[in-house]
Motif scaffolding. Sequence first.
Motif, PDB file in Angstrom:
ATOM      1  N   PHE A   1       0.813  -1.217   0.000  1.00 49.52           N
ATOM      2  CA  PHE A   1       0.000   0.000   0.000  1.00 49.52           C
ATOM      3  C   PHE A   1       0.850   1.273   0.000  1.00 49.52           C
ATOM      4  O   PHE A   1       0.406   2.318  -0.475  1.00 49.52           O
ATOM      5  CB  PHE A   1      -0.921   0.024   1.224  1.00 49.52           C
ATOM      6  CG  PHE A   1      -2.029  -0.982   1.176  1.00 49.52           C
ATOM      7  CD1 PHE A   1      -3.068  -0.862   0.267  1.00 49.52           C
ATOM      8  CD2 PHE A   1      -2.037  -2.072   2.041  1.00 49.52           C
ATOM      9  CE1 PHE A   1      -4.091  -1.787   0.220  1.00 49.52           C
ATOM     10  CE2 PHE A   1      -3.053  -3.002   2.006  1.00 49.52           C
ATOM     11  CZ  PHE A   1      -4.083  -2.871   1.093  1.00 49.52           C
ATOM     12  N   SER A   2       2.049   1.193   0.554  1.00 49.34           N
ATOM     13  CA  SER A   2       2.850   2.405   0.733  1.00 49.34           C
ATOM     14  C   SER A   2       3.567   2.792  -0.557  1.00 49.34           C
ATOM     15  O   SER A   2       4.163   1.945  -1.223  1.00 49.34           O
ATOM     16  CB  SER A   2       3.895   2.198   1.836  1.00 49.34           C
ATOM     17  OG  SER A   2       3.273   2.045   3.089  1.00 49.34           O
ATOM     18  N   GLN A   3       3.517   4.065  -0.881  1.00 54.45           N
ATOM     19  CA  GLN A   3       4.275   4.592  -2.005  1.00 54.45           C
ATOM     20  C   GLN A   3       4.661   6.028  -1.721  1.00 54.45           C
ATOM     21  O   GLN A   3       4.067   6.693  -0.876  1.00 54.45           O
ATOM     22  CB  GLN A   3       3.510   4.481  -3.319  1.00 54.45           C
ATOM     23  CG  GLN A   3       2.226   5.275  -3.395  1.00 54.45           C
ATOM     24  CD  GLN A   3       1.604   5.187  -4.783  1.00 54.45           C
ATOM     25  OE1 GLN A   3       1.809   6.057  -5.629  1.00 54.45           O
ATOM     26  NE2 GLN A   3       0.835   4.132  -5.020  1.00 54.45           N
ATOM     27  N   THR A   4       5.684   6.479  -2.431  1.00 52.47           N
ATOM     28  CA  THR A   4       6.197   7.827  -2.230  1.00 52.47           C
ATOM     29  C   THR A   4       6.054   8.616  -3.518  1.00 52.47           C
ATOM     30  O   THR A   4       6.452   8.146  -4.586  1.00 52.47           O
ATOM     31  CB  THR A   4       7.683   7.792  -1.829  1.00 52.47           C
ATOM     32  OG1 THR A   4       7.832   6.961  -0.679  1.00 52.47           O
ATOM     33  CG2 THR A   4       8.193   9.180  -1.502  1.00 52.47           C
ATOM     34  N   SER A   5       5.504   9.825  -3.415  1.00 51.64           N
ATOM     35  CA  SER A   5       5.329  10.656  -4.597  1.00 51.64           C
ATOM     36  C   SER A   5       6.673  11.215  -5.060  1.00 51.64           C
ATOM     37  O   SER A   5       7.681  11.142  -4.349  1.00 51.64           O
ATOM     38  CB  SER A   5       4.344  11.789  -4.293  1.00 51.64           C
ATOM     39  OG  SER A   5       4.780  12.556  -3.188  1.00 51.64           O
ATOM     40  N   PHE A   6       6.697  11.788  -6.257  1.00 51.26           N
ATOM     41  CA  PHE A   6       7.928  12.318  -6.835  1.00 51.26           C
ATOM     42  C   PHE A   6       8.588  13.334  -5.895  1.00 51.26           C
ATOM     43  O   PHE A   6       7.944  14.275  -5.415  1.00 51.26           O
ATOM     44  CB  PHE A   6       7.639  13.006  -8.168  1.00 51.26           C
ATOM     45  CG  PHE A   6       7.796  12.114  -9.369  1.00 51.26           C
ATOM     46  CD1 PHE A   6       9.006  11.486  -9.636  1.00 51.26           C
ATOM     47  CD2 PHE A   6       6.735  11.922 -10.245  1.00 51.26           C
ATOM     48  CE1 PHE A   6       9.166  10.672 -10.753  1.00 51.26           C
ATOM     49  CE2 PHE A   6       6.872  11.118 -11.363  1.00 51.26           C
ATOM     50  CZ  PHE A   6       8.102  10.487 -11.617  1.00 51.26           C
ATOM     51  N   HIS A   7       9.873  13.149  -5.656  1.00 49.36           N
ATOM     52  CA  HIS A   7      10.661  14.090  -4.874  1.00 49.36           C
ATOM     53  C   HIS A   7      12.125  13.867  -5.204  1.00 49.36           C
ATOM     54  O   HIS A   7      12.480  12.933  -5.924  1.00 49.36           O
ATOM     55  CB  HIS A   7      10.420  13.903  -3.378  1.00 49.36           C
ATOM     56  CG  HIS A   7      10.950  12.605  -2.844  1.00 49.36           C
ATOM     57  ND1 HIS A   7      10.328  11.395  -3.068  1.00 49.36           N
ATOM     58  CD2 HIS A   7      12.060  12.319  -2.125  1.00 49.36           C
ATOM     59  CE1 HIS A   7      11.026  10.429  -2.503  1.00 49.36           C
ATOM     60  NE2 HIS A   7      12.085  10.951  -1.921  1.00 49.36           N
ATOM     61  N   LYS A   8      12.985  14.713  -4.678  1.00 47.88           N
ATOM     62  CA  LYS A   8      14.424  14.537  -4.844  1.00 47.88           C
ATOM     63  C   LYS A   8      15.105  14.692  -3.493  1.00 47.88           C
ATOM     64  O   LYS A   8      14.541  15.290  -2.560  1.00 47.88           O
ATOM     65  CB  LYS A   8      14.996  15.559  -5.828  1.00 47.88           C
ATOM     66  CG  LYS A   8      14.875  17.011  -5.385  1.00 47.88           C
ATOM     67  CD  LYS A   8      15.534  17.952  -6.364  1.00 47.88           C
ATOM     68  CE  LYS A   8      15.304  19.413  -5.988  1.00 47.88           C
ATOM     69  NZ  LYS A   8      15.871  19.785  -4.698  1.00 47.88           N
ATOM     70  N   ASP A   9      16.322  14.172  -3.381  1.00 47.05           N
ATOM     71  CA  ASP A   9      17.096  14.267  -2.150  1.00 47.05           C
ATOM     72  C   ASP A   9      18.475  14.827  -2.448  1.00 47.05           C
ATOM     73  O   ASP A   9      19.056  14.528  -3.494  1.00 47.05           O
ATOM     74  CB  ASP A   9      17.261  12.879  -1.505  1.00 47.05           C
ATOM     75  CG  ASP A   9      15.922  12.245  -1.164  1.00 47.05           C
ATOM     76  OD1 ASP A   9      15.079  12.948  -0.591  1.00 47.05           O
ATOM     77  OD2 ASP A   9      15.733  11.061  -1.471  1.00 47.05           O
TER      78      ASP A   9
END
Length: 365
Positions: free
Chosen positions: A170-178
């Motif tokens: 169920f877990s997901q991460t939206s677009f981002h940068k580090d």
Amino acid sequence: MEGKVESLWEEVRELSLGTTVDRLHSPPTPLQFLRDFVSQNKPCIISNAISHWPALSLWPTPSYLSAALSSSTVSLHLTPDGHADALVPHPSHPSLCFVSAHVQPTPFPQALDLIRRPPNYLVAYLQQQNDCFRTEYGELESDCDGHIPWASEALGCLPEAVNLWIGNHFSQTSFHKDHYENLYAVVSGEKHFLLLPPTDVHRMYIKEYPAAQYSYSQEKGEFGLELEEPERYVPWSSVDPYPATGNLKQESLKFPLYFNGPKPFEVTVKAGEVLYLPSMWFHHVSQTPGDDGCTIAVNYWYDMQFDIKYAYFNFLQSLPCRSIDDPTTPESACEEDSGPHASPNHLNSRFSGDDSATTNVHDNV
């Protein structure tokens, strides 16, 4: 100007990145890693780099983890749908806000059970990101390496943070940068990444959104959503690469630079593999659990060099860019570096409550 920026997306792929992410069948030498990947800001997947870790055979057994961490209290992130550090409807007017998970101190065996057997009213994820592997999960340190030796030699430093991630589908991460050089090792299950290079920043439609936080009531089994006070804004990508069925046409019209431009690099990192994710690459992450019902990963964040590449990126993102298909200017000229993801004071901003960046994101890598 806009035509030149758009042509850059294709040229970068033709001259440097190609069309697929390189796969190495054995760990590179430090010189090869530095020359072929770090200096070119180019991702790769490495096999047989962690095959000696006891974690690969031990951690997919839930009873082993529960016994090893039987007396540990960990930071469990709770959301109603698995989307933390994401954009959701604003609680008081018809717009969006950037929401972080509710974080609840939880005995590890109970946390693991909530991840493996999720109830229908919440999604649990262990993703603290504040160097949690060496603090909350110290009993597991001997099961894997404290750093990636060939990466440490190439980068000239040890990792600033080592994090453990345990989640479900169920877990997901939206677009981002580090602002880190990221070595991401999958121990159980699979991680699925969509990747875009820093040159594609205009395609992310970055906009500042008011920050909010989920709150969770155990008694009622319900979530609330509250805006942060004092008011704070977070620069975040507006693009959802997987819009709901029937919404693709509408999303394509809203974000033509993303949907009509070059396709993101798609990679699946399997158990026993390591992804090198270069600093400032945009990434969207989802996961598939292993037979144990979990996806488990350890990632190593190495300090990035704030060198000429960083200067080029800041210059590029400051340029206005209009789509040839859309006469409006995308909302991407805001100063990303004013937000939690971008502060060069990485340890202070990152570990004080900012990603995966926010307060602890991204990944939901």
